[in-house]
Write a protein that holds these residues in place. Structure first.
Motif, PDB file in Angstrom:
ATOM      1  N   ARG A  88       0.823  -1.210   0.000  1.00 50.75           N
ATOM      2  CA  ARG A  88       0.000   0.000   0.000  1.00 50.75           C
ATOM      3  C   ARG A  88       0.856   1.258   0.000  1.00 50.75           C
ATOM      4  O   ARG A  88       0.461   2.287  -0.525  1.00 50.75           O
ATOM      5  CB  ARG A  88      -0.954  -0.013   1.185  1.00 50.75           C
ATOM      6  CG  ARG A  88      -2.017  -1.110   1.049  1.00 50.75           C
ATOM      7  CD  ARG A  88      -2.745  -1.300   2.322  1.00 50.75           C
ATOM      8  NE  ARG A  88      -1.791  -1.872   3.287  1.00 50.75           N
ATOM      9  CZ  ARG A  88      -2.134  -2.611   4.323  1.00 50.75           C
ATOM     10  NH1 ARG A  88      -3.394  -2.836   4.579  1.00 50.75           N
ATOM     11  NH2 ARG A  88      -1.225  -3.104   5.117  1.00 50.75           N
ATOM     12  N   ASP A  89       2.053   1.147   0.577  1.00 54.15           N
ATOM     13  CA  ASP A  89       2.958   2.294   0.621  1.00 54.15           C
ATOM     14  C   ASP A  89       4.079   2.202  -0.405  1.00 54.15           C
ATOM     15  O   ASP A  89       4.506   3.208  -0.958  1.00 54.15           O
ATOM     16  CB  ASP A  89       3.595   2.408   2.017  1.00 54.15           C
ATOM     17  CG  ASP A  89       2.572   2.658   3.103  1.00 54.15           C
ATOM     18  OD1 ASP A  89       1.579   3.356   2.825  1.00 54.15           O
ATOM     19  OD2 ASP A  89       2.750   2.143   4.220  1.00 54.15           O
ATOM     20  N   ASP A  90       4.576   0.984  -0.641  1.00 54.95           N
ATOM     21  CA  ASP A  90       5.781   0.797  -1.433  1.00 54.95           C
ATOM     22  C   ASP A  90       5.541   0.200  -2.819  1.00 54.95           C
ATOM     23  O   ASP A  90       6.457   0.152  -3.635  1.00 54.95           O
ATOM     24  CB  ASP A  90       6.758  -0.112  -0.670  1.00 54.95           C
ATOM     25  CG  ASP A  90       7.067   0.437   0.709  1.00 54.95           C
ATOM     26  OD1 ASP A  90       7.407   1.625   0.807  1.00 54.95           O
ATOM     27  OD2 ASP A  90       6.968  -0.324   1.688  1.00 54.95           O
ATOM     28  N   GLY A  91       4.331  -0.295  -3.090  1.00 58.09           N
ATOM     29  CA  GLY A  91       4.037  -0.907  -4.388  1.00 58.09           C
ATOM     30  C   GLY A  91       4.561  -2.332  -4.474  1.00 58.09           C
ATOM     31  O   GLY A  91       5.072  -2.897  -3.517  1.00 58.09           O
ATOM     32  N   GLY A  92       4.412  -2.912  -5.654  1.00 59.26           N
ATOM     33  CA  GLY A  92       4.963  -4.237  -5.914  1.00 59.26           C
ATOM     34  C   GLY A  92       4.076  -5.399  -5.539  1.00 59.26           C
ATOM     35  O   GLY A  92       4.543  -6.541  -5.473  1.00 59.26           O
ATOM     36  N   ALA A  93       2.781  -5.171  -5.303  1.00 60.38           N
ATOM     37  CA  ALA A  93       1.888  -6.270  -4.916  1.00 60.38           C
ATOM     38  C   ALA A  93       1.634  -7.187  -6.109  1.00 60.38           C
ATOM     39  O   ALA A  93       1.500  -6.740  -7.247  1.00 60.38           O
ATOM     40  CB  ALA A  93       0.554  -5.728  -4.415  1.00 60.38           C
ATOM     41  N   LEU A  94       1.543  -8.478  -5.834  1.00 59.98           N
ATOM     42  CA  LEU A  94       1.058  -9.430  -6.820  1.00 59.98           C
ATOM     43  C   LEU A  94      -0.461  -9.368  -6.765  1.00 59.98           C
ATOM     44  O   LEU A  94      -1.058  -9.497  -5.697  1.00 59.98           O
ATOM     45  CB  LEU A  94       1.529 -10.854  -6.478  1.00 59.98           C
ATOM     46  CG  LEU A  94       0.883 -11.970  -7.302  1.00 59.98           C
ATOM     47  CD1 LEU A  94       1.315 -11.900  -8.754  1.00 59.98           C
ATOM     48  CD2 LEU A  94       1.220 -13.325  -6.701  1.00 59.98           C
ATOM     49  N   ALA A  95      -1.084  -9.140  -7.894  1.00 57.57           N
ATOM     50  CA  ALA A  95      -2.543  -9.142  -7.993  1.00 57.57           C
ATOM     51  C   ALA A  95      -2.931 -10.403  -8.751  1.00 57.57           C
ATOM     52  O   ALA A  95      -2.595 -10.543  -9.928  1.00 57.57           O
ATOM     53  CB  ALA A  95      -3.042  -7.898  -8.710  1.00 57.57           C
ATOM     54  N   ALA A  96      -3.576 -11.346  -8.075  1.00 53.86           N
ATOM     55  CA  ALA A  96      -3.973 -12.614  -8.694  1.00 53.86           C
ATOM     56  C   ALA A  96      -5.489 -12.653  -8.819  1.00 53.86           C
ATOM     57  O   ALA A  96      -6.208 -12.442  -7.836  1.00 53.86           O
ATOM     58  CB  ALA A  96      -3.472 -13.784  -7.852  1.00 53.86           C
TER      59      ALA A  96
END
Length: 179
Positions: A139-147
């Motif tokens: 939420r702050d740093d980015g880079g989430a995997l969205a599945a």
């Protein structure tokens, strides 16, 4: 060490298809609108003076155990070759929603009995081991995997890339992205 040695390159997006003549066409291009990241390939291995060779050997051994376990649970053998890389997503980096080598394309290329190495490559599973700092929060740093697990049009399940987290999923059937 790999970063400092300039081993990361702009990530590319690739695809394979079979044309009307039956030839395999590979398209690997840099597509900024699809992906913004950098990659350091670990196959073939980087020179021994770059990084920790023992750590890479340990990683290879653990990935082989995982490959054998996945093969057992899938009820089908998995190929022994593995594509292995580090991916670095800068602040604001992304990889738009996609599926890795969709099964329809792969079966067109031929999984069983292929003698040409390029025909044997296929990504059924993706294994992500996050090396970010432990307090990383998408939420702050980015880079989430969205599945997109249940409904391709519904909201994705987001996995925060916290250091030490291991994610394994069927990347040939599960639409996914990096946000």
């Amino acid at each position: 060490a790999l970063w400092d040695a300039g081993r990361f390159v702009a990530s590319k997006v690739g695809s394979r298809r079979v044309n009307a003549a039956g030839d395999i066409i590979s398209d690997n291009v840099r597509e900024e609108e699809t992906r913004r990241a950098e990659t350091a390939w670990l196959r073939p291995p980087p020179p021994p003076h770059l990084g920790n060779v023992d750590a890479r050997r340990t990683l290879d051994a653990e990935l082989e155990k995982l490959r054998l376990g996945l093969s057992f649970h899938a009820g089908a053998p998995l190929l022994t070759s593995m594509e292995l890389s580090y991916a670095k997503y800068p602040v604001g980096g992304y990889y738009r929603k996609h599926v890795d080598v969709p099964r329809s394309v792969y079966y067109e290329l031929g999984r069983s009995g292929a003698t040409e190495k390029s025909l044997q490559e296929r990504r059924e599973y993706s294994v992500l081991l996050y090396l970010n700092p432990g307090k990383w929060d998408h939420r702050d740093d980015g880079g989430a995997l969205a599945a997109y697990l249940d409904d391709d049009d519904g909201p994705p399940t987001r996995v925060s890339p916290r250091g030490g987290r291991l994610v394994v999923f069927h990347s040939d059937v599960v639409p996914h992205a990096v946000e």
